[in-house]
Design an enzyme around this catalytic site. Structure first.
Site, PDB file in Angstrom:
ATOM      1  N   ASP A 114       0.820  -1.215   0.000  1.00 35.48           N
ATOM      2  CA  ASP A 114       0.000   0.000   0.000  1.00 35.48           C
ATOM      3  C   ASP A 114       0.853   1.263   0.000  1.00 35.48           C
ATOM      4  OD1 ASP A 114      -1.896  -1.931   0.386  1.00 35.48           O
ATOM      5  OD2 ASP A 114      -2.364  -1.377   2.462  1.00 35.48           O
ATOM      6  N   ASP A 192      -3.221   4.919  -2.804  1.00 37.34           N
ATOM      7  CA  ASP A 192      -2.361   3.939  -2.146  1.00 37.34           C
ATOM      8  C   ASP A 192      -1.665   3.189  -3.279  1.00 37.34           C
ATOM      9  OD1 ASP A 192      -3.419   4.677   0.290  1.00 37.34           O
ATOM     10  OD2 ASP A 192      -4.188   2.691   0.805  1.00 37.34           O
ATOM     11  N   HIS A 241      -8.211  -0.496  -3.096  1.00 36.93           N
ATOM     12  CA  HIS A 241      -7.145  -1.243  -3.785  1.00 36.93           C
ATOM     13  C   HIS A 241      -7.672  -2.129  -4.921  1.00 36.93           C
ATOM     14  CE1 HIS A 241      -5.065  -0.841   0.376  1.00 36.93           C
ATOM     15  NE2 HIS A 241      -5.145   0.327  -0.265  1.00 36.93           N
ATOM     16  N   ASP A 243      -6.016  -4.937  -6.074  1.00 37.67           N
ATOM     17  CA  ASP A 243      -5.421  -6.272  -6.173  1.00 37.67           C
ATOM     18  C   ASP A 243      -6.277  -7.407  -5.607  1.00 37.67           C
ATOM     19  OD1 ASP A 243      -4.954  -5.286  -3.639  1.00 37.67           O
ATOM     20  OD2 ASP A 243      -2.819  -5.782  -3.590  1.00 37.67           O
ATOM     21  N   CYS A 345      -0.831  -7.996  -0.707  1.00 39.60           N
ATOM     22  CA  CYS A 345      -0.806  -6.824   0.184  1.00 39.60           C
ATOM     23  C   CYS A 345       0.421  -6.849   1.102  1.00 39.60           C
ATOM     24  CB  CYS A 345      -2.014  -6.808   1.113  1.00 39.60           C
ATOM     25  SG  CYS A 345      -3.618  -6.915   0.360  1.00 39.60           S
TER      26      CYS A 345
END
Ligand code: ABU
Length: 360
Positions: A114, A192, A241, A243, A345
């Site tokens: 991040d 991020d 995010h 992902d 992450c």
């Protein structure tokens, strides 16, 4: 082991991995309540938990279980020939203030993905949208200095002010049948690093309650003409995010979250990429998830075009990955996922063996 590549060299998610940073559980704190909390935490029943406990250390039994998962992950990475680096512990308990806000504590250094965006030979410190994560880059300063001394480029995006002007007043998350909306205004560039995913000369970004349009514009202008930054259209009630939503796993193979991806960018279709639809997660509803959603099942880590580390227990995606030609390696990770994020992450790739190229 000496590498033929620059110390920092990452162009995509799948070139053979040589060096990676893995987050640490030590020093982790329950994120303090802040303006962005209800916009990113998926379950309303957790909001009181954050109001009451934010800023405190996570309970010891959760910390110990997460540490066990991370130790297994590091062991697997090292056994597969990857050099693992770790962030430095900093004083996460210290309250801090800026001219615009105060925070009860920091959160820790659980999720390097991040904080640091690594593109080619440069490390970009992200302009993060959470106030409590404003100083999380501290954990990586020693490593960044070391990589800088060895030739990497190192830059910080404009440090955000995160005053009330950065957040929409009286924001309510969208319902499933409403258009996507996020809590962020366009007051200043915000993202991020995990809002961004790399695919050679093409970079994909989705707006979220940590990433606004100004952040995407900043990234395109900063990277210049060598890269094209594409915005991906997604829907999530609590977006945070890219992902666990949209993930180019290998050349010609795009993994998507069927609940969140609204429109696959044309270039994938034109170039004949296979669209791999992620099966629903297997994590039982009884498993506590304090920050992220169960879709962490698709938050895998590629070691190369075939080997992929996957969270143990996610049998459906493991089976699907095998059918799609990958070689899954299972790692116990549910306990780390409870208080933090998934395998992607928890890491940031520093060096992969490969060159910048286009895959379209
Ligand atoms: N960092 C990935 C979080 C996404 C999710 O909770 O689904």
């Amino acid at each position: 082991m000496a590498s033929d590549y620059p110390v920092v060299n990452t162009h995509n998610e799948w070139d053979p991995l040589e060096e990676i940073i893995v987050g640490i559980v030590e020093g982790a704190r329950i994120p303090p309540w802040e303006t962005v909390t209800p916009a990113v935490v998926h379950h309303d029943y957790l909001l009181d938990f954050y109001r009451q406990n934010g800023g405190q250390p996570w309970p010891q039994e959760l910390v110990e279980a997460a540490q066990k998962d991370i130790a297994e992950f590091v062991h697997i990475l090292e056994a597969e020939g990857v050099t693992v680096r770790r962030p430095s512990l900093y004083d996460t308990a210290k309250p801090f203030s800026t001219p615009d806000f105060e925070s009860l504590s920091s959160c820790g250094a659980l999720m390097p993905r991040d904080v640091l965006l690594v593109i080619g030979d440069q490390i970009i410190e992200a302009p993060m949208g959470w106030r409590s994560r404003h100083h999380e880059n501290h954990a990586y300063k020693d490593l960044c200095k070391e990589y800088f001394r060895q030739g990497a480029r190192w830059v910080s995006a404009p440090r955000p002010q995160l005053s009330e002007a950065s957040y929409k007043k009286d924001f309510l998350p969208p319902a499933e049948d409403e258009p996507m909306r996020t809590i962020l205004t366009e007051h200043e560039p915000l993202f991020d690093a995990a809002d961004v995913i790399k695919c050679g000369k093409d970079i994909f970004v989705a707006q979220s309650s940590c990433c606004n349009r100004a952040g995407i514009d900043w990234l395109q202008r900063h990277l210049g003409d060598a890269y094209t930054v594409h915005e991906v259209e997604v829907f999530d009630t609590h977006p945070m995010h890219i992902d666990a939503t949209f993930y180019p796993l290998a050349p010609g193979k795009l993994l998507i979250n069927p609940e969140r991806v609204k429109k696959i960018p044309e270039i994938f279709k034109k170039s004949g990429w296979d669209i791999l639809v992620c099966p629903p997660p297997n994590m039982p509803d009884s498993h506590p998830m304090y920050t992220c959603s169960k879709w962490l099942s698709m938050n895998v880590l590629m070691l190369d075009e075939e080997r992929v580390i996957v969270s143990k227990g996610e049998d459906d995606i493991i089976r699907a990955l095998k059918d799609w030609g990958f070689k899954p390696i299972e790692c116990s990770f549910y306990h780390f996922e409870s208080i933090a994020g998934g395998l992607h992450c928890a890491t940031v790739d520093i060096r992969r063996r490969g060159e910048l190229q286009s895959y379209f």
